[in-house]
Design a protein around this motif. Structure first.
Motif, PDB file in Angstrom:
ATOM      1  N   LYS A 179       0.830  -1.207   0.000  1.00  0.00           N
ATOM      2  CA  LYS A 179       0.000   0.000   0.000  1.00  0.00           C
ATOM      3  C   LYS A 179       0.865   1.259   0.000  1.00  0.00           C
ATOM      4  N   ARG A 180       0.243   2.354  -0.395  1.00  0.00           N
ATOM      5  CA  ARG A 180       0.867   3.666  -0.316  1.00  0.00           C
ATOM      6  C   ARG A 180       0.621   4.228   1.084  1.00  0.00           C
ATOM      7  N   ALA A 181       1.617   4.888   1.651  1.00  0.00           N
ATOM      8  CA  ALA A 181       1.498   5.402   3.012  1.00  0.00           C
ATOM      9  C   ALA A 181       2.376   6.624   3.170  1.00  0.00           C
ATOM     10  N   VAL A 214       2.832  14.162   0.949  1.00  0.00           N
ATOM     11  CA  VAL A 214       1.393  14.360   1.136  1.00  0.00           C
ATOM     12  C   VAL A 214       1.069  14.480   2.620  1.00  0.00           C
ATOM     13  N   LEU A 215      -0.122  15.008   2.894  1.00  0.00           N
ATOM     14  CA  LEU A 215      -0.556  15.181   4.283  1.00  0.00           C
ATOM     15  C   LEU A 215      -1.097  13.885   4.868  1.00  0.00           C
ATOM     16  N   TYR A 216      -1.865  13.154   4.083  1.00  0.00           N
ATOM     17  CA  TYR A 216      -2.359  11.859   4.542  1.00  0.00           C
ATOM     18  C   TYR A 216      -2.725  11.001   3.343  1.00  0.00           C
ATOM     19  N   SER A 242      -9.599   1.071   4.271  1.00  0.00           N
ATOM     20  CA  SER A 242      -9.615   0.515   5.624  1.00  0.00           C
ATOM     21  C   SER A 242      -8.351   0.827   6.403  1.00  0.00           C
ATOM     22  N   VAL A 243      -7.338   1.368   5.733  1.00  0.00           N
ATOM     23  CA  VAL A 243      -6.079   1.731   6.389  1.00  0.00           C
ATOM     24  C   VAL A 243      -5.680   3.129   5.938  1.00  0.00           C
ATOM     25  N   LEU A 244      -5.415   4.015   6.910  1.00  0.00           N
ATOM     26  CA  LEU A 244      -5.075   5.396   6.603  1.00  0.00           C
ATOM     27  C   LEU A 244      -3.831   5.792   7.388  1.00  0.00           C
ATOM     28  N   THR A 245      -3.019   6.665   6.805  1.00  0.00           N
ATOM     29  CA  THR A 245      -1.817   7.160   7.472  1.00  0.00           C
ATOM     30  C   THR A 245      -1.734   8.672   7.280  1.00  0.00           C
ATOM     31  N   SER A 246      -1.121   9.349   8.250  1.00  0.00           N
ATOM     32  CA  SER A 246      -0.969  10.802   8.124  1.00  0.00           C
ATOM     33  C   SER A 246       0.473  11.196   8.352  1.00  0.00           C
TER      34      SER A 246
END
Length: 317
Positions: free
Chosen positions: A117-119, A142-144, A149-153
């Protein structure tokens, strides 16, 4: 009432942890009803910097939550505790949406949730995240990142952006804006904006675009251009672009486009206006143009967005 669980163990960063508690742990049912059911989950007493927290649930409770938030992880050179990794994996297997704030991405990566995944994470740690987890596509600019179902900031202020993004997904743009106003933060910064902005998020009246931005927001239905904005601001187009980059982190036209999309979201949520009428009110011209840009920015067509959020109770007009 959706449940948000904050995963805490020794070694978490207090800023991101406090930020998540402020957004999701406060009783904001007077603004948005129903609001979230909040749970602080961890192994007994937890040491966070110089403070001690007493979680009200164990880490096993993460698997019962709708959303799990992992705050910043202080020692990125050290592997996170195995019990935390297993609890995060179990929550994800159970169907929870899992989000990391700042260096919490190291926890998600170690748990295998970011494989393929991209993060993102704080810009100062993106190279280390990519080195330690080559199976993750790390985006430092990027900011987030929202993978569903999976998020990163990224760090600090971007963590707030992701929290408000989650509120927007659950309760709509109008209600997310209410929460942002209560917290005195910008209502929306798109996840694709650059992490690094030369100046902090400006206070009202404390930056070169303080008069221009409200003027633009009142005229989103008009055919605005960089040249017309520059004339209004009494700047050259080149100087205006530099100021926009410093103040907002993006270009004048991209900022304008984002505001038009957000205004369209609010109108779809709060009015019965046709898509044609909303297209005119937001400066998109035609329904076809609005549908194309809206679907690209939000991920669903305007009609689908309206059905989703008009079917939920909203406070206010």
């Amino acid at each position: 009432m959706p449940t948000v669980a904050l995963a805490v163990t020794d070694g978490m960063l207090h800023f991101e942890l406090s930020l998540a508690i402020e957004v999701f742990g406060s009783d904001l049912s007077h603004l948005v009803d129903p609001w979230y059911r909040f749970r602080l989950c961890g192994p007994k007493a937890v040491r966070v910097d110089r403070f001690t927290l007493e979680p009200d649930h164990g880490l096993d409770h993460l698997a019962r939550a709708d959303t799990v938030i992992v705050p910043g992880w202080a020692d990125t050179d050290r592997d996170p505790p195995a019990e935390l990794l297993e609890a995060v994996r179990a929550a994800h297997r159970a169907g929870a949406r899992v989000a990391s704030l700042c260096t919490g991405a190291f926890v998600l990566a170690a748990a295998g949730l970011l494989d393929g995944k991209r993060a993102t994470t704080h810009w100062a740690h993106t190279r280390e995240l990519a080195r330690r987890h080559p199976e993750v596509t790390v985006d430092p600019d990027v900011l987030y990142v929202d993978n569903g179902s999976v998020l990163t900031s990224a760090g600090k202020a971007a963590a707030m952006d992701l929290c408000l993004h989650l509120v927007r997904l659950d309760h709509g743009s109008s209600n997310a804006n209410k929460i942002a106003r209560r917290l005195v933060v910008p209502p929306h910064r798109d996840g694709g904006q650059a992490q690094f902005i030369a100046t902090p998020v400006p206070e009202p009246g404390n930056h070169p675009l303080a008069d221009l931005l409200p003027w633009v927001l009142e005229r989103l239905d008009e055919p605005l251009t960089v040249e017309s904005l520059a004339r209004r601001a009494r700047m050259s187009s080149r100087h205006l672009s530099r100021q926009f980059r410093q103040v907002t982190g993006t270009t004048p036209l991209q900022w304008l486009h984002t505001q038009r999309i957000r205004h369209a979201q609010e109108l779809l949520e709060t009015t019965d206006s046709t898509v044609d009428t909303i297209a005119a009110a937001t400066g998109m011209g035609t329904a076809t143009t609005l549908r194309r840009h809206f679907a690209r920015a939000v991920g669903v067509p305007p009609d689908t967005y309206r059905r989703t959020f008009r079917s939920r109770p909203h406070s206010g007009p």
